[in-house]
Design a protein around this motif. Sequence first.
Motif, PDB file in Angstrom:
ATOM      1  N   MET A   1     -16.798   8.403  -3.238  1.00 29.06           N
ATOM      2  CA  MET A   1     -15.395   8.802  -3.047  1.00 29.06           C
ATOM      3  C   MET A   1     -15.169  10.190  -3.655  1.00 29.06           C
ATOM      4  O   MET A   1     -15.659  10.470  -4.734  1.00 29.06           O
ATOM      5  CB  MET A   1     -14.472   7.777  -3.725  1.00 29.06           C
ATOM      6  CG  MET A   1     -13.064   7.840  -3.226  1.00 29.06           C
ATOM      7  SD  MET A   1     -11.977   6.759  -4.185  1.00 29.06           S
ATOM      8  CE  MET A   1     -11.819   7.706  -5.690  1.00 29.06           C
ATOM      9  N   ASP A   2     -14.420  11.014  -2.950  1.00 31.06           N
ATOM     10  CA  ASP A   2     -14.153  12.348  -3.482  1.00 31.06           C
ATOM     11  C   ASP A   2     -13.187  12.289  -4.643  1.00 31.06           C
ATOM     12  O   ASP A   2     -12.365  11.392  -4.750  1.00 31.06           O
ATOM     13  CB  ASP A   2     -13.540  13.230  -2.375  1.00 31.06           C
ATOM     14  CG  ASP A   2     -14.602  13.642  -1.374  1.00 31.06           C
ATOM     15  OD1 ASP A   2     -15.781  13.632  -1.747  1.00 31.06           O
ATOM     16  OD2 ASP A   2     -14.228  13.953  -0.230  1.00 31.06           O
ATOM     17  N   PHE A   3     -13.303  13.268  -5.488  1.00 31.69           N
ATOM     18  CA  PHE A   3     -12.411  13.362  -6.634  1.00 31.69           C
ATOM     19  C   PHE A   3     -11.058  13.869  -6.128  1.00 31.69           C
ATOM     20  O   PHE A   3     -10.974  14.922  -5.501  1.00 31.69           O
ATOM     21  CB  PHE A   3     -13.020  14.339  -7.646  1.00 31.69           C
ATOM     22  CG  PHE A   3     -12.590  14.091  -9.046  1.00 31.69           C
ATOM     23  CD1 PHE A   3     -13.109  13.033  -9.779  1.00 31.69           C
ATOM     24  CD2 PHE A   3     -11.655  14.915  -9.652  1.00 31.69           C
ATOM     25  CE1 PHE A   3     -12.710  12.802 -11.087  1.00 31.69           C
ATOM     26  CE2 PHE A   3     -11.253  14.696 -10.959  1.00 31.69           C
ATOM     27  CZ  PHE A   3     -11.782  13.639 -11.677  1.00 31.69           C
ATOM     28  N   SER A   4     -10.007  13.125  -6.382  1.00 30.26           N
ATOM     29  CA  SER A   4      -8.712  13.457  -5.772  1.00 30.26           C
ATOM     30  C   SER A   4      -7.880  14.386  -6.658  1.00 30.26           C
ATOM     31  O   SER A   4      -8.156  14.564  -7.847  1.00 30.26           O
ATOM     32  CB  SER A   4      -7.929  12.183  -5.500  1.00 30.26           C
ATOM     33  OG  SER A   4      -7.527  11.597  -6.722  1.00 30.26           O
ATOM     34  N   GLU A   5      -6.851  14.919  -6.032  1.00 24.07           N
ATOM     35  CA  GLU A   5      -5.919  15.796  -6.744  1.00 24.07           C
ATOM     36  C   GLU A   5      -5.256  15.019  -7.888  1.00 24.07           C
ATOM     37  O   GLU A   5      -5.056  15.540  -8.977  1.00 24.07           O
ATOM     38  CB  GLU A   5      -4.855  16.250  -5.740  1.00 24.07           C
ATOM     39  CG  GLU A   5      -4.153  17.498  -6.132  1.00 24.07           C
ATOM     40  CD  GLU A   5      -3.243  17.989  -4.996  1.00 24.07           C
ATOM     41  OE1 GLU A   5      -3.531  17.706  -3.809  1.00 24.07           O
ATOM     42  OE2 GLU A   5      -2.244  18.639  -5.319  1.00 24.07           O
ATOM     43  N   LYS A   6      -4.948  13.763  -7.598  1.00 25.66           N
ATOM     44  CA  LYS A   6      -4.327  12.883  -8.591  1.00 25.66           C
ATOM     45  C   LYS A   6      -5.263  12.690  -9.794  1.00 25.66           C
ATOM     46  O   LYS A   6      -4.831  12.757 -10.948  1.00 25.66           O
ATOM     47  CB  LYS A   6      -4.050  11.536  -7.911  1.00 25.66           C
ATOM     48  CG  LYS A   6      -3.566  10.410  -8.801  1.00 25.66           C
ATOM     49  CD  LYS A   6      -2.059  10.366  -8.846  1.00 25.66           C
ATOM     50  CE  LYS A   6      -1.510   9.363  -9.834  1.00 25.66           C
ATOM     51  NZ  LYS A   6      -1.618   7.974  -9.356  1.00 25.66           N
ATOM     52  N   GLN A   7      -6.537  12.476  -9.515  1.00 24.20           N
ATOM     53  CA  GLN A   7      -7.507  12.281 -10.605  1.00 24.20           C
ATOM     54  C   GLN A   7      -7.633  13.546 -11.458  1.00 24.20           C
ATOM     55  O   GLN A   7      -7.689  13.475 -12.686  1.00 24.20           O
ATOM     56  CB  GLN A   7      -8.879  11.902 -10.042  1.00 24.20           C
ATOM     57  CG  GLN A   7      -8.953  10.469  -9.558  1.00 24.20           C
ATOM     58  CD  GLN A   7     -10.319  10.181  -8.957  1.00 24.20           C
ATOM     59  OE1 GLN A   7     -10.735  10.819  -7.994  1.00 24.20           O
ATOM     60  NE2 GLN A   7     -11.020   9.235  -9.529  1.00 24.20           N
ATOM     61  N   GLU A   8      -7.683  14.699 -10.777  1.00 27.88           N
ATOM     62  CA  GLU A   8      -7.754  15.962 -11.515  1.00 27.88           C
ATOM     63  C   GLU A   8      -6.526  16.096 -12.425  1.00 27.88           C
ATOM     64  O   GLU A   8      -6.637  16.457 -13.600  1.00 27.88           O
ATOM     65  CB  GLU A   8      -7.821  17.150 -10.548  1.00 27.88           C
ATOM     66  CG  GLU A   8      -7.885  18.487 -11.270  1.00 27.88           C
ATOM     67  CD  GLU A   8      -7.612  19.694 -10.368  1.00 27.88           C
ATOM     68  OE1 GLU A   8      -7.405  19.515  -9.143  1.00 27.88           O
ATOM     69  OE2 GLU A   8      -7.579  20.812 -10.898  1.00 27.88           O
ATOM     70  N   ALA A   9      -5.366  15.783 -11.867  1.00 27.80           N
ATOM     71  CA  ALA A   9      -4.118  15.913 -12.628  1.00 27.80           C
ATOM     72  C   ALA A   9      -4.110  14.962 -13.827  1.00 27.80           C
ATOM     73  O   ALA A   9      -3.678  15.332 -14.924  1.00 27.80           O
ATOM     74  CB  ALA A   9      -2.923  15.647 -11.717  1.00 27.80           C
ATOM     75  N   LEU A  10      -4.611  13.750 -13.644  1.00 30.34           N
ATOM     76  CA  LEU A  10      -4.638  12.778 -14.740  1.00 30.34           C
ATOM     77  C   LEU A  10      -5.482  13.291 -15.910  1.00 30.34           C
ATOM     78  O   LEU A  10      -5.094  13.179 -17.072  1.00 30.34           O
ATOM     79  CB  LEU A  10      -5.196  11.437 -14.254  1.00 30.34           C
ATOM     80  CG  LEU A  10      -4.244  10.567 -13.439  1.00 30.34           C
ATOM     81  CD1 LEU A  10      -5.008   9.429 -12.771  1.00 30.34           C
ATOM     82  CD2 LEU A  10      -3.121  10.019 -14.314  1.00 30.34           C
TER      83      LEU A  10
END
Length: 154
Positions: free
Chosen positions: A1-10
């Motif tokens: 799974m790609d690393f999402s914008e949400k994950q980066e933000a978290l």
Amino acid sequence: MDFSEKQEALVKESWEVMKKDIPTLSLYLYTMILEIAPEVKGLFSFLKDTNEIPKNNAKLRAHAVIVFKMVCEAAIQLRGKGEVVISGSTLKLLGSVHLKKGITDPQFEVVKEALIRTVEKGMGERCNEEMKDAWSEAYNHLAAAIKTEMKKEE
Ligand code: HEM
């Protein structure tokens, strides 16, 4: 799974909060590392000759902060480029230091677990599974890059 914008933000947002109290964060990270794996004590110059984790040690603090910062940078890169790219000289240093110290795959897992527990502690009620997973995934990619370099230098 790609690393999402949400994950980066978290990852970014929690690091912004946690970095406000580096002394507590670094002490807690090492307390957790030694709780999970007391045998790694002898690896660290600043731990091997003491019975207590030093509260005001520059090297201890530097290692803790670098690990957190680099995982955070890894999260940003994963989101942007889809991979973790560490600059040549930094990567060489990371590879050679950990190779010299004989750091093993299980020890990389120990530091990951300690890091996640530190995020839990530092973020308190704001911490959730998604946040921990994001840190964990970014750490895995960073650790993989370091391990690849260690194998190259062997
Ligand atoms: C040293 C980064 C994981 C054990 C260092 C140094 C850096 C670094 C930058 C200092 C190099 C120097 O200037 O001398 C990282 C990063 C990690 C990581 C980004 C993220 C995955 C680990 C793990 C272990 C470990 C999993 C295993 C327990 C050590 C030890 C030293 C060291 C023993 C030498 C410290 C001393 O005695 O002064 N690391 N490290 N590191 N690292 Fe790591």
